[in-house]
Design a protein around this motif. Structure first.
Motif, mmCIF file in Angstrom:
data_model
loop_
_atom_site.group_PDB
_atom_site.id
_atom_site.type_symbol
_atom_site.label_atom_id
_atom_site.label_comp_id
_atom_site.label_asym_id
_atom_site.label_seq_id
_atom_site.Cartn_x
_atom_site.Cartn_y
_atom_site.Cartn_z
ATOM 1 N N UNK A 1 -4.947 -10.386 -0.377
ATOM 2 C CA UNK A 1 -5.823 -9.552 -1.190
ATOM 3 C C UNK A 1 -5.708 -8.093 -0.756
ATOM 4 N N UNK A 2 -5.743 -7.210 -1.723
ATOM 5 C CA UNK A 2 -5.979 -5.799 -1.442
ATOM 6 C C UNK A 2 -7.466 -5.582 -1.695
ATOM 7 N N UNK A 3 -8.255 -5.654 -0.629
ATOM 8 C CA UNK A 3 -9.708 -5.647 -0.771
ATOM 9 C C UNK A 3 -10.204 -4.316 -1.322
ATOM 10 N N UNK A 4 -11.153 -4.441 -2.252
ATOM 11 C CA UNK A 4 -11.664 -3.277 -2.958
ATOM 12 C C UNK A 4 -11.028 -3.112 -4.319
ATOM 13 N N UNK A 5 -10.009 -3.949 -4.619
ATOM 14 C CA UNK A 5 -9.344 -3.936 -5.923
ATOM 15 C C UNK A 5 -9.284 -5.369 -6.446
ATOM 16 N N UNK B 1 -4.839 -2.128 7.554
ATOM 17 C CA UNK B 1 -6.072 -1.387 7.284
ATOM 18 C C UNK B 1 -5.713 -0.082 6.582
ATOM 19 N N UNK B 2 -6.323 0.137 5.438
ATOM 20 C CA UNK B 2 -5.996 1.307 4.623
ATOM 21 C C UNK B 2 -6.682 2.547 5.206
ATOM 22 N N UNK B 3 -5.917 3.569 5.603
ATOM 23 C CA UNK B 3 -6.532 4.776 6.170
ATOM 24 C C UNK B 3 -7.436 5.473 5.154
ATOM 25 N N UNK C 1 -0.572 6.253 -4.226
ATOM 26 C CA UNK C 1 0.396 5.779 -5.213
ATOM 27 C C UNK C 1 1.749 5.580 -4.536
ATOM 28 N N UNK C 2 2.427 4.459 -4.867
ATOM 29 C CA UNK C 2 3.731 4.204 -4.266
ATOM 30 C C UNK C 2 4.057 2.727 -4.203
ATOM 31 N N UNK C 3 5.210 2.418 -3.605
ATOM 32 C CA UNK C 3 5.691 1.048 -3.452
ATOM 33 C C UNK C 3 5.703 0.704 -1.964
ATOM 34 N N UNK C 4 5.239 -0.516 -1.633
ATOM 35 C CA UNK C 4 5.080 -0.884 -0.228
ATOM 36 C C UNK C 4 5.563 -2.313 0.014
ATOM 37 N N UNK C 5 6.055 -2.540 1.225
ATOM 38 C CA UNK C 5 6.374 -3.888 1.700
ATOM 39 C C UNK C 5 5.676 -4.079 3.043
ATOM 40 N N UNK D 1 -5.467 4.335 -5.060
ATOM 41 C CA UNK D 1 -6.458 3.279 -5.249
ATOM 42 C C UNK D 1 -7.438 3.270 -4.085
ATOM 43 N N UNK D 2 -8.703 3.048 -4.413
ATOM 44 C CA UNK D 2 -9.730 2.901 -3.387
ATOM 45 C C UNK D 2 -9.673 1.467 -2.862
ATOM 46 N N UNK D 3 -9.318 1.289 -1.591
ATOM 47 C CA UNK D 3 -9.172 -0.039 -0.994
ATOM 48 C C UNK D 3 -9.445 0.061 0.496
#
Length: 323
Positions: free
Chosen positions: A123-127, A78-80, A86-90, A35-37
C-alpha cells in the motif's frame, strides 16, 4: 486520495516458492503528480480456511475451520515530509518465508471447499494505490520415491489355494506438478501361481481431510482411472497428471492444521481366472505430492514512459509464523 492515473504493481522472480525460500521482488510505482502519502507498507498474510456440510439428525449442518498462518507487515519506505513527488520508482524487497508452513492449495466441491493461501499486498498509505500478488508455497520436505509392494495368497472356488503373487511398484519421483506426467514402474512375480495378472486397474486417488477442531471430515475420490492389459512382468506407465479431473487440479498436496490433501497411485492386479475371489487380487499404493507448475510471473501489459528511480533495498527480513 491519490490520483487514479497513478498506480503500482508487484514484480517477483517466481510465482512458486519453497518453504524457507526468500522472495525477491520489486514494488513498481508510477506517480503522475505529487501525492500526499505517509509510507509504503508491505503485508504478507497466510490463512487456511475450510467449510463443509454434513447430514446430522436428518438436518444439514455446516462446519467451518480456520487458522491464521502468517500475519506480517513492515514499512518498505517512509515518504519524506508526507509528499511523494511525481515520478517513477522501484522499491526492492527480500522476504524470507518460514520453514514450518503448509503448501498452498484450493478446492471447491459441492458441500466442501477450502484453501491455504498466501498473499502479498503493498500500500501507498494516504492514497488509494494498492498492489497485490498471490504467492504459491510448496513444502519440499519429501523428495524420495518410495517402493510399494504387495503379496497375495490366492484362493479359487471352494477356497482351494492357487498359489502366490507378488506385485511391486515405484514412481519415478515423489513430487510432480499438475502440468506433467508421472512415470510408475511395475513388476510382478507369478512363478508360484497357476494364474496370471492379465490386466491392472490403475487410479490416482485424492484424499482431502478438513477439521474444525471438534469435527473432522474426510473425502476420498479417484480423480483418474484406467484399465490396461499387462505388456509383460516388468513395464512402465506414464500417468498424465494434467488429465485428472478439472475440479482437482488446484487441490495441491498440503498438511496444515485445518486442511490436509494427499495423493496416491493405486494399482490392482486383475487375475485371468473367472474363479478368482474378489479382494484377493494384489494391490499396491504409492504416495506422491502434487505441486503447482512454476510459471514465469506475468508482467502487467501496459504502455507508458518508464524511467524509474531505484531505491536502495533494506535488509532481508524473516517472516515469523503467527501463533
Amino acid at each position: 486520495m491519490g490520483n487514479k492515473a497513478s498506480f503500482g504493481f508487484i514484480k517477483t522472480q517466481k510465482t512458486v516458492y519453497a518453504n524457507g525460500e526468500t522472495i525477491f521482488g520489486e514494488f513498481c510505482l508510477k506517480c503522475h503528480e505529487d501525492m500526499h502519502a505517509q509510507r509504503i507498507l508491505l503485508k504478507v498474510t497466510g490463512v487456511e480456511v475450510a467449510e463443509w456440510e454434513e447430514m446430522q439428525n436428518n438436518a444439514m449442518r455446516q462446519y467451518r475451520g480456520s487458522q491464521i498462518i502468517i500475519d506480517y507487515s513492515e514499512v518498505l519506505y517512509r515518504v519524506p515530509y508526507d509528499n511523494m513527488p511525481k515520478g517513477d520508482y522501484i522499491f526492492p524487497f527480500a522476504i524470507e518465508l518460514p520453514f514450518d508452513i503448509p503448501s498452498s492449495t484450493s478446492f471447491n466441491y459441492p458441500r466442501l471447499n477450502g484453501r491455504i493461501q498466501y498473499m502479498m499486498d503493498i500500500y501507498l498509505e494516504g492514497t488509494d494505490i494498492k498492489a497485490s500478488a498471490d504467492i504459491k508455497v510448496v513444502n519440499s520436505k519429501y523428495d524420495e520415491p518410495v517402493l510399494s509392494e504387495a503379496y497375495s495368497k490366492l484362493k479359487g472356488c471352494l477356497w482351494i489355494e492357487r498359489g502366490e503373487v507378488y506385485l511391486r511398484g515405484k514412481p519415478s519421483k515423489s513430487m510432480c506438478t499438475s502440468a506433467e506426467n508421472l512415470r510408475v514402474f511395475v513388476d510382478f512375480d507369478i512363478s508360484k501361481s497357476s494364474w496370471n495378472i492379465a490386466n491392472i486397474d490403475i487410479s490416482i486417488v485424492q484424499i482431502i481431510s478438513v477439521n474444525s477442531g471438534d469435527k473432522k471430515y474426510i473425502r476420498r475420490q479417484a480423480v483418474y482411472s484406467k484399465n490396461i492389459p499387462t505388456p509383460g512382468q516388468q513395464f512402465g506407465i506414464d500417468l498424465p497428471i494434467r488429465d485428472i479431473s478439472p475440479d482437482a487440479r488446484d487441490a495441491f498436496s498440503c498438511a496444515g492444521r485445518v486442511i490436509e490433501v494427499a495423493y496416491s497411485v493405486e494399482i490392482n492386479g486383475v487375475m485371468d481366472s473367472i474363479f478368482s475371489v474378489y479382494g484377493e487380487e494384489p494391490q499396491i499404493i504409492m504416495w506422491f505430492s502434487l505441486n503447482p507448475p512454476d510459471h514465469p510471473p506475468e508482467i502487467p501489459k501496459c504502455t507508458f514512459s518508464w524511467k524509474p528511480t531505484v531505491q536502495e533495498m533494506g535488509k532481508r527480513t524473516s517472516i515469523p509464523i503467527f501463533r
